[in-house]
Motif scaffolding. Sequence first.
Motif, mmCIF file in Angstrom:
data_model
loop_
_atom_site.group_PDB
_atom_site.id
_atom_site.type_symbol
_atom_site.label_atom_id
_atom_site.label_comp_id
_atom_site.label_asym_id
_atom_site.label_seq_id
_atom_site.Cartn_x
_atom_site.Cartn_y
_atom_site.Cartn_z
ATOM 1 N N ARG A 89 0.849 -1.189 0.000
ATOM 2 C CA ARG A 89 0.000 0.000 0.000
ATOM 3 C C ARG A 89 0.887 1.242 0.000
ATOM 4 N N GLN A 90 0.380 2.291 -0.613
ATOM 5 C CA GLN A 90 1.057 3.579 -0.518
ATOM 6 C C GLN A 90 0.027 4.663 -0.255
ATOM 7 N N ILE A 91 0.373 5.549 0.648
ATOM 8 C CA ILE A 91 -0.512 6.637 1.037
ATOM 9 C C ILE A 91 0.185 7.950 0.708
ATOM 10 N N THR A 92 -0.474 8.771 -0.095
ATOM 11 C CA THR A 92 0.074 10.074 -0.446
ATOM 12 C C THR A 92 -1.097 11.023 -0.684
ATOM 13 N N PHE A 93 -0.846 12.160 -1.301
ATOM 14 C CA PHE A 93 -1.923 13.110 -1.565
ATOM 15 C C PHE A 93 -2.956 12.486 -2.500
ATOM 16 N N GLU A 94 -4.236 12.662 -2.155
ATOM 17 C CA GLU A 94 -5.312 12.113 -2.976
ATOM 18 C C GLU A 94 -5.896 13.182 -3.889
ATOM 19 N N LEU A 95 -6.372 12.732 -5.043
ATOM 20 C CA LEU A 95 -7.058 13.626 -5.962
ATOM 21 C C LEU A 95 -8.467 13.881 -5.439
ATOM 22 N N GLN A 96 -8.805 15.159 -5.278
ATOM 23 C CA GLN A 96 -10.123 15.524 -4.773
ATOM 24 C C GLN A 96 -11.127 15.624 -5.936
ATOM 25 N N GLU A 97 -12.250 14.948 -5.787
ATOM 26 C CA GLU A 97 -13.215 14.852 -6.879
ATOM 27 C C GLU A 97 -13.785 16.212 -7.277
ATOM 28 N N LYS A 98 -14.140 17.033 -6.311
ATOM 29 C CA LYS A 98 -14.796 18.301 -6.618
ATOM 30 C C LYS A 98 -13.872 19.276 -7.336
ATOM 31 N N SER A 99 -12.664 19.421 -6.812
ATOM 32 C CA SER A 99 -11.745 20.401 -7.389
ATOM 33 C C SER A 99 -10.864 19.816 -8.484
ATOM 34 N N PRO A 134 4.397 12.466 1.483
ATOM 35 C CA PRO A 134 5.378 12.850 2.511
ATOM 36 C C PRO A 134 4.727 12.776 3.896
ATOM 37 N N ALA A 135 5.341 12.040 4.793
ATOM 38 C CA ALA A 135 4.716 11.723 6.078
ATOM 39 C C ALA A 135 4.445 12.954 6.920
ATOM 40 N N GLU A 136 5.261 13.990 6.773
ATOM 41 C CA GLU A 136 5.053 15.189 7.596
ATOM 42 C C GLU A 136 3.798 15.958 7.207
ATOM 43 N N ARG A 137 3.173 15.565 6.083
ATOM 44 C CA ARG A 137 1.943 16.232 5.663
ATOM 45 C C ARG A 137 0.694 15.497 6.160
ATOM 46 N N MET A 138 0.873 14.510 7.030
ATOM 47 C CA MET A 138 -0.292 13.956 7.718
ATOM 48 C C MET A 138 -0.825 15.033 8.657
ATOM 49 N N ASN A 139 -2.145 15.218 8.676
ATOM 50 C CA ASN A 139 -2.671 16.146 9.668
ATOM 51 C C ASN A 139 -2.631 15.475 11.044
ATOM 52 N N ALA A 140 -2.947 16.233 12.081
ATOM 53 C CA ALA A 140 -2.795 15.724 13.449
ATOM 54 C C ALA A 140 -3.608 14.464 13.680
ATOM 55 N N SER A 141 -4.819 14.431 13.160
ATOM 56 C CA SER A 141 -5.683 13.261 13.354
ATOM 57 C C SER A 141 -5.116 12.033 12.657
ATOM 58 N N ALA A 142 -4.563 12.229 11.462
ATOM 59 C CA ALA A 142 -3.986 11.108 10.723
ATOM 60 C C ALA A 142 -2.760 10.557 11.450
ATOM 61 N N ALA A 163 9.921 11.428 4.681
ATOM 62 C CA ALA A 163 9.728 12.802 5.140
ATOM 63 C C ALA A 163 10.841 13.710 4.638
ATOM 64 N N HIS A 164 10.432 14.827 4.004
ATOM 65 C CA HIS A 164 11.395 15.865 3.633
ATOM 66 C C HIS A 164 11.791 16.683 4.854
ATOM 67 N N ASP A 165 10.855 16.846 5.778
ATOM 68 C CA ASP A 165 11.080 17.661 6.978
ATOM 69 C C ASP A 165 10.598 16.880 8.192
ATOM 70 N N PRO A 166 11.376 15.901 8.666
ATOM 71 C CA PRO A 166 10.923 15.025 9.749
ATOM 72 C C PRO A 166 10.631 15.758 11.053
ATOM 73 N N ALA A 167 11.196 16.950 11.237
ATOM 74 C CA ALA A 167 10.938 17.709 12.469
ATOM 75 C C ALA A 167 9.466 18.078 12.596
ATOM 76 N N ARG A 168 8.753 18.083 11.474
ATOM 77 C CA ARG A 168 7.325 18.422 11.513
ATOM 78 C C ARG A 168 6.458 17.242 11.944
ATOM 79 N N LEU A 169 7.043 16.057 12.009
ATOM 80 C CA LEU A 169 6.311 14.904 12.513
ATOM 81 C C LEU A 169 6.256 14.965 14.041
ATOM 82 N N PRO A 170 5.167 14.498 14.652
ATOM 83 C CA PRO A 170 5.123 14.453 16.112
ATOM 84 C C PRO A 170 6.275 13.606 16.665
#
Length: 338
Positions: A89-99, A134-142, A163-170
């Motif tokens: 599995r790979q998780i990354t940015f998803e294409l939004q249907e509306k936009s 990029p893992a640092e772009r997970m929101n807090a809930s994710a 992660a390009h910027d791992p410091a942004r990860l919790p």
Amino acid sequence: MGRDRSNIAGEAGALSYPWQQSAREAFANCVREDRIPHAILLAGPSGCGKTEFAYRIAREALCLNSQRGGCGECRSCQLLKGGAHPDFRQITFELQEKSEKFSDVIKVPQIRRLIEALYKTTTISNRKVAIVHPAERMNASAANALLKTLEEPVGDTVLILVAHDPARLPATVRSRCQRLSIDLPTKAQSLDWLTRAQGVDAVDAEEALEAAAGRPLHALALIENGIVGQYRATIQALDDLRNGSTSDGRAAAQMNDFDPELLWTWLSLKCSSVMRHALLGDIPGQAARQLNTLQKLADRNRVLAATPVRKDFLLRDWLIQWQKLPATLPLDRQTQET
């Protein structure tokens, strides 16, 4: 610029970059000794091939030939190459249907679907592998949703956080992963790879690497997309503004059609370059403050480029301020050397 963010499966099977040799050897030892970590934080700046390396890890971890991880011949390797491996599995940015645009964050439903998939029995391989990038772009809930899986792995699972910027990860996420760093190569290594391995002209390679802030894969993308000429034109226009051979209006008109994110990145890099070389000699305090302000403005405007703000106004104003720099300030590295 670069590859489709939605799918890397099958693209990176044969990719290997010389500056990743030590990381390759470290992971190969883990495979041979059957001690692959359940969670890996693959960290490093963008443009150094981390995502491709993550795919390489996935291929070796899923390979059915334990003595030749990533053999490329077994059923697992073939399915992964075709983008149809049921245990990957790979998780990354998803294409939004509306936009019909990609989201700029990784959201909790994506992570929940991933966790649900990890609980299923393996189909082909002896383990499951998932890449989050990029893992640092997970929101807090994710990030919170993923935390429990990092603490208590499901079966024989390997999670790879890129992660390009791992410091942004919790910190709670970082602490539960084994870190593997991929660093940018030296300028000499990058130029050698671009010219020898990719057949790029030496002058183009030098300029592209400068435009990409030393990131070789981004430099190659600039060359392949025919954008190096835009960088060259931007730098020339800035120098012409300083020496009075063009006007801010003509310079702005020349740059208006360039990609805003790239353009403001180049303007920021130009300020940094002038500052760096000016510091080798005497630089007036006022000039240093002006350069610092211009660089901050360029970085701010790069963010604003994604908003409805009038980009032509921002550019014209910036160029007017650039034009006011002291005439005694060195233009750039090339001007100093010629």
